[in-house]
Scaffold this motif. Structure first.
Motif, PDB file in Angstrom:
ATOM      1  N   ASN A   1      27.267  29.084 -20.518  1.00 44.86           N
ATOM      2  CA  ASN A   1      26.052  29.787 -20.938  1.00 44.86           C
ATOM      3  C   ASN A   1      26.405  31.090 -21.671  1.00 44.86           C
ATOM      4  O   ASN A   1      25.772  31.453 -22.668  1.00 44.86           O
TER       5      ASN A   1
ATOM      6  N   LEU B   1      27.464  30.523 -25.238  1.00 44.13           N
ATOM      7  CA  LEU B   1      26.349  30.190 -26.127  1.00 44.13           C
ATOM      8  C   LEU B   1      25.726  31.430 -26.773  1.00 44.13           C
ATOM      9  O   LEU B   1      25.005  31.318 -27.764  1.00 44.13           O
TER      10      LEU B   1
ATOM     11  N   GLU C   1      16.770  28.580 -26.095  1.00 38.69           N
ATOM     12  CA  GLU C   1      17.101  28.033 -24.781  1.00 38.69           C
ATOM     13  C   GLU C   1      18.268  28.755 -24.116  1.00 38.69           C
ATOM     14  O   GLU C   1      18.402  28.698 -22.887  1.00 38.69           O
TER      15      GLU C   1
ATOM     16  N   SER D   1      18.951  22.297 -20.739  1.00 43.31           N
ATOM     17  CA  SER D   1      20.005  21.746 -21.589  1.00 43.31           C
ATOM     18  C   SER D   1      19.511  20.530 -22.369  1.00 43.31           C
ATOM     19  O   SER D   1      19.829  20.371 -23.552  1.00 43.31           O
TER      20      SER D   1
ATOM     21  N   ALA E   1      17.297  21.749 -25.152  1.00 46.12           N
ATOM     22  CA  ALA E   1      18.107  22.378 -26.200  1.00 46.12           C
ATOM     23  C   ALA E   1      18.823  21.335 -27.056  1.00 46.12           C
ATOM     24  O   ALA E   1      18.903  21.479 -28.281  1.00 46.12           O
TER      25      ALA E   1
ATOM     26  N   ASN F   1      26.988  24.359 -30.185  1.00 50.06           N
ATOM     27  CA  ASN F   1      25.861  24.214 -29.253  1.00 50.06           C
ATOM     28  C   ASN F   1      25.845  22.844 -28.605  1.00 50.06           C
ATOM     29  O   ASN F   1      25.550  22.713 -27.411  1.00 50.06           O
TER      30      ASN F   1
ATOM     31  N   PHE G   1      26.031  22.733 -24.539  1.00 52.64           N
ATOM     32  CA  PHE G   1      24.832  22.257 -23.847  1.00 52.64           C
ATOM     33  C   PHE G   1      25.080  20.882 -23.215  1.00 52.64           C
ATOM     34  O   PHE G   1      24.500  20.569 -22.166  1.00 52.64           O
TER      35      PHE G   1
END
Length: 213
Positions: free
Chosen positions: A25, A28, A45, A110, A113, A155, A159
Motif C-alpha cells: 500500500n 502505491l 483507491e 483492491s 482498483a 498498480n 493491487f
C-alpha cells in the motif's frame, strides 16, 4: 494438532502477510516508483488504505491473539483451567472476525482498483482512461497512460498482490473461526481425543465425557 497450536501457526503466517500488505500500500503512493508532484495524481483507491488499515493494522491484533492462545488460559477461569482455555478460544473467534472484516475490506478495495485501472496522464489530462477492467487483457491499451512511466504494471502488480494476500488472510481467519469453535467446545489439547473419539483419552477425560452425557 491442538487448537492452540493451530492458532499459533495461523498467527505466525498472518504477521508477515500484514507487513507485506502494508508495504504494498505504501509503494502505491509512488506511482510507477516515482515521487508524484501532486497527491491528486495518485489513484483514489490508494487513499482508502486497504493494505495499511484493513490487511495491516487490523490484522495485527488477531495475529497477536492467535500467537498467545497456546499458553493463554484466561487466568484459569477462576481456577478451572479447562474453562479458561475454552474462553480464550472463544475470544479468538471475535478477533478472527475483526481480521475477516479488515482483510475483506482490503480485498474489495483492491478488486475495485484493478477493475477501474490507475489514474494517469492521458494526453495531458489526469483521468482514468480504462473502464470495467478492459485493459487487463489488452496490453496495447496501456499506452493510453503517457505518464507516470510504467504506472499500469506498477498498480496492476501491487493491487494484485494485495488482492491475493488479503484473500489468503480471509481464508486463514475463517480457519481460526472454525478452530476457535472446536476449541470452545472441546477445549485445547486435553479434549483433542474427545473430538477425535479416541477411546482411551475419551475415557480418561471427564470434561469430554460430560459433553456427550
Amino acid at each position: 494438532m491442538c487448537s492452540g497450536g493451530c492458532a499459533k501457526c495461523l498467527g505466525i503466517t498472518l504477521i508477515p502477510l500484514a507487513v507485506l500488505c502494508t508495504l504494498a500500500n505504501i509503494l502505491l503512493f509512488f506511482p510507477g516508483g516515482e515521487v508524484t508532484s501532486s497527491n491528486e495524481h495518485i489513484t483514489d483507491e490508494v487513499w482508502y488504505f486497504g493494505g495499511i488499515l484493513g490487511s495491516g493494522v487490523l490484522m495485527i491484533f488477531p495475529s497477536l491473539v492467535f500467537l498467545g492462545l497456546k499458553n493463554n488460559d484466561c487466568c484459569g477461569c477462576c481456577g478451572n483451567e479447562s474453562c479458561g482455555k475454552r474462553f480464550a478460544m472463544f475470544t479468538s473467534i471475535i478477533f478472527a472476525a475483526v481480521g475477516l472484516l479488515g482483510a475483506g475490506y482490503c480485498f474489495i478495495v483492491s478488486a475495485v482498483a484493478l477493475n477501474r485501472g490507475p489514474k494517469c496522464n492521458s494526453y495531458n489530462n489526469w483521468t482514468y482512461p480504462f473502464e470495467n477492467g478492459n485493459y487487463l487483457g489488452n496490453t496495447t491499451m496501456w499506452t493510453f497512460c503517457t505518464s507516470p512511466e510504467n504506472i499500469v504494471p506498477w498498480n496492476l502488480t501491487l493491487f494484485s498482490l494485495l488482492l491475493i494476500m488479503s484473500g489468503i488472510q480471509i481464508v486463514l481467519c475463517a480457519v481460526q473461526v472454525v478452530n476457535g469453535l472446536i476449541g470452545t467446545i472441546c477445549g485445547d489439547c486435553s479434549c483433542c481425543g474427545c473430538c477425535g473419539w479416541e477411546t482411551e483419552l475419551f475415557k480418561e477425560n471427564e470434561d469430554c465425557r460430560n459433553l456427550f452425557m
